[in-house]
Design an enzyme around this catalytic site. Structure first.
Site, PDB file in Angstrom:
ATOM      1  N   CYS A 171       1.153  -1.385   0.110  1.00  0.00           N
ATOM      2  CA  CYS A 171      -0.274   0.483   0.629  1.00  0.00           C
ATOM      3  C   CYS A 171       0.994   1.313   0.214  1.00  0.00           C
ATOM      4  O   CYS A 171       1.898   1.108   0.308  1.00  0.00           O
ATOM      5  CB  CYS A 171      -1.239   0.066   1.288  1.00  0.00           C
ATOM      6  SG  CYS A 171      -2.133   1.484   1.240  1.00  0.00           S
ATOM      7  N   CYS A 195       0.386   4.431   6.415  1.00  0.00           N
ATOM      8  CA  CYS A 195      -0.253   4.952   8.101  1.00  0.00           C
ATOM      9  C   CYS A 195       0.423   4.117   9.114  1.00  0.00           C
ATOM     10  O   CYS A 195       1.499   3.206   8.937  1.00  0.00           O
ATOM     11  CB  CYS A 195      -1.794   4.042   8.141  1.00  0.00           C
ATOM     12  SG  CYS A 195      -2.871   5.359   6.812  1.00  0.00           S
ATOM     13  N   CYS A 238       0.110   0.746  10.784  1.00  0.00           N
ATOM     14  CA  CYS A 238      -0.496  -0.392   9.696  1.00  0.00           C
ATOM     15  C   CYS A 238       1.174  -1.217   9.828  1.00  0.00           C
ATOM     16  O   CYS A 238       2.003  -0.487   8.706  1.00  0.00           O
ATOM     17  CB  CYS A 238      -0.964   0.148   8.214  1.00  0.00           C
ATOM     18  SG  CYS A 238      -1.631  -1.078   7.105  1.00  0.00           S
ATOM     19  N   GLY A 280      -3.853  -3.110   1.401  1.00  0.00           N
ATOM     20  CA  GLY A 280      -4.235  -1.727   0.230  1.00  0.00           C
ATOM     21  C   GLY A 280      -4.947  -0.872   0.809  1.00  0.00           C
ATOM     22  O   GLY A 280      -6.159  -1.341   1.438  1.00  0.00           O
ATOM     23  N   SER A 297     -11.171   4.507   8.216  1.00  0.00           N
ATOM     24  CA  SER A 297     -10.376   3.972   8.549  1.00  0.00           C
ATOM     25  C   SER A 297     -10.089   5.846   9.245  1.00  0.00           C
ATOM     26  O   SER A 297      -9.444   6.208   8.741  1.00  0.00           O
ATOM     27  CB  SER A 297      -9.249   3.475   8.566  1.00  0.00           C
ATOM     28  OG  SER A 297      -8.378   2.943   9.914  1.00  0.00           O
ATOM     29  N   LEU A 298     -10.683   6.521  10.212  1.00  0.00           N
ATOM     30  CA  LEU A 298     -10.639   7.715  10.945  1.00  0.00           C
ATOM     31  C   LEU A 298      -9.283   7.775  12.051  1.00  0.00           C
ATOM     32  O   LEU A 298      -8.948   8.629  12.382  1.00  0.00           O
ATOM     33  CB  LEU A 298     -11.647   8.533  11.773  1.00  0.00           C
ATOM     34  CG  LEU A 298     -11.627   9.972  11.917  1.00  0.00           C
ATOM     35  CD1 LEU A 298     -12.098  10.353  10.706  1.00  0.00           C
ATOM     36  CD2 LEU A 298     -13.362   9.881  12.612  1.00  0.00           C
ATOM     37  N   ASN A 336      -3.547  -3.461  18.612  1.00  0.00           N
ATOM     38  CA  ASN A 336      -2.956  -4.797  19.145  1.00  0.00           C
ATOM     39  C   ASN A 336      -1.502  -3.951  19.229  1.00  0.00           C
ATOM     40  O   ASN A 336      -0.641  -4.300  18.113  1.00  0.00           O
ATOM     41  CB  ASN A 336      -3.313  -5.959  18.476  1.00  0.00           C
ATOM     42  CG  ASN A 336      -4.033  -7.004  19.088  1.00  0.00           C
ATOM     43  OD1 ASN A 336      -4.104  -6.512  20.652  1.00  0.00           O
ATOM     44  ND2 ASN A 336      -4.843  -7.742  18.195  1.00  0.00           N
TER      45      ASN A 336
HETATM   46  S1  SF4 Z   1      -4.572   1.576   7.013  1.00  0.00           S
HETATM   47 FE1  SF4 Z   1      -4.860   0.642   4.505  1.00  0.00          FE
HETATM   48  S2  SF4 Z   1      -5.122   2.652   3.967  1.00  0.00           S
HETATM   49 FE2  SF4 Z   1      -3.166   2.987   5.533  1.00  0.00          FE
HETATM   50  S3  SF4 Z   1      -1.087   1.734   4.456  1.00  0.00           S
HETATM   51 FE3  SF4 Z   1      -2.627   0.389   5.972  1.00  0.00          FE
HETATM   52  S4  SF4 Z   1      -3.804  -1.101   4.201  1.00  0.00           S
HETATM   53 FE4  SF4 Z   1      -2.361   1.282   2.925  1.00  0.00          FE
END
Ligand code: SF4
Length: 347
Positions: free
Chosen positions: A110, A114, A117, A158, A213-214, A289
């Site tokens: 992706c 973020c 993530c 993604g 996703s806020l 987590n």
């Molecule tokens: S939370 Fe979603 S949009 Fe953000 S980097 Fe991860 S996969 Fe990509």
């Protein structure tokens, strides 16, 4: 040769109509594929030999390859899949009571960076094709056997709206009554807040559940968590969602990953209440987590309860998403189940 899962139903219908086949034949082909789970055209015995030959020469039914399946104690299963170019993606099957939910990927990696993530650490490798998206669903159905796959969430690897066209074609195929037959109410697209994608979705009238996703309604904090906020600001996101609700009358769900000492204070609640305002929405709270290569901390049970009780004072449905072992804790591709070992295997 083309993967038949790359084509929407009407396109296959056109191709076959053009060689003189009646539309009911196309229905028969899809009954073999979706009801009898036959992926070899030569075994579709109700079709003429000529048509079977034509199908074999024209189409393939290619699926991602299952590399490993990790089973969680709570019954969830994480699949590591290999695509034709040897890249990998993951999907997770989550059985819960009478529901079987599949969390699928829309990209290899992706680009959205973020900070909470694991997928973000891979960067973007490429978009998934339509066949690779719906192929995940077909594989899960094969794995489930007689049990029904009830819900699909685009919360794997993604950002779905960064692969808009393929994701929407896949959604249409998932909803098609001759194909996967999944109700629009049971398909969730989760986005980090790609405004053009949300606008396009509402203009095109595609019926799905939209999740945002806020994770913070305070601009500086959200920028730290989700750099997309630098491009699409919180007020712009709010305006877009108001238009979306106005146009579609569909409620929006906000995903909020709760991180101790970061986004669970008084100011965070105040900003969230102001942001949500008059929007018809639900708020899904997801306890972070801990991952040992990220520095954020998980909240305690008491902190989670306290935070959710305060939020419940606003006129919205607030739920706490139960963590599925340590495997599943996902908001918009936040694959918390990418343990460092898994991540290494993906890189
Ligand atoms: S939370 Fe979603 S949009 Fe953000 S980097 Fe991860 S996969 Fe990509």
């Amino acid at each position: 040769m083309q993967n038949i899962f790359e084509l929407e139903y009407s396109k296959v219908e056109n191709i076959l109509n053009n060689i003189g086949e009646k539309s009911y034949r196309i229905k028969q082909i899809y009954q073999w594929i979706f009801q009898k789970k036959i992926t070899n055209f030569s075994q579709m015995s109700s079709l003429s030999k000529n048509l079977r030959n034509y199908l074999e020469e024209t189409f393939t039914i290619g699926l991602p390859k299952i590399v490993t399946i990790n089973n969680s104690v709570d019954g969830s299963q994480k699949f590591l899949l290999e695509l034709s170019d040897k890249t990998n993606i993951e999907m997770v099957l989550i059985p819960h009571l009478n529901k079987n939910t599949l969390c699928i990927s829309s990209q290899v990696g992706c680009a959205r960076k973020c900070s909470f993530c694991a997928t973000a650490q891979m960067g973007l490798i490429r978009n998934l094709t339509i066949a690779e998206i719906v192929g995940q669903v077909y594989l899960a159905q094969l794995e489930l056997g007689d049990k029904r796959l009830t819900n699909i969430v685009f919360m794997g690897m993604g950002e779905p709206f960064d692969n808009y066209d393929n994701v929407i074609s896949a959604v249409k195929m998932l909803q098609n009554k001759e194909m996967f037959k999944i109700s629009p109410r049971r398909i969730t697209l989760s986005t980090s807040g790609v405004i053009p994608g949300i606008e396009k979705l509402s203009r095109e009238g595609i019926r799905v559940k939209l999740a945002i996703s806020l994770n913070s309604a305070i601009p500086e904090k959200r920028k730290t968590l989700m750099p997309i906020t630098n491009k699409y600001s919180i007020p712009e996101l709010k305006k877009t969602l108001q238009n979306y609700s106005h146009r579609t009358h569909f409620p929006v769900t906000f995903e909020y990953v709760m991180i101790r000492n970061f986004n669970m204070g008084k100011d965070d609640i105040k900003a969230l209440i102001k942001f949500v305002g008059d929007l018809s929405c639900k708020i899904n709270l997801i306890p972070w987590n801990s991952l040992n290569y990220l520095s954020y901390e998980s909240p305690s049970k008491m902190e989670i309860t306290d935070f959710s009780e305060k939020l419940k004072r606003i006129n919205s449905a607030v739920t706490i998403r139960k963590s599925r072992g340590n495997d599943i804790n996902a908001a918009c591709g936040q694959l918390a189940f990418h343990s460092i070992n898994d991540k290494n295997s993906l890189l």
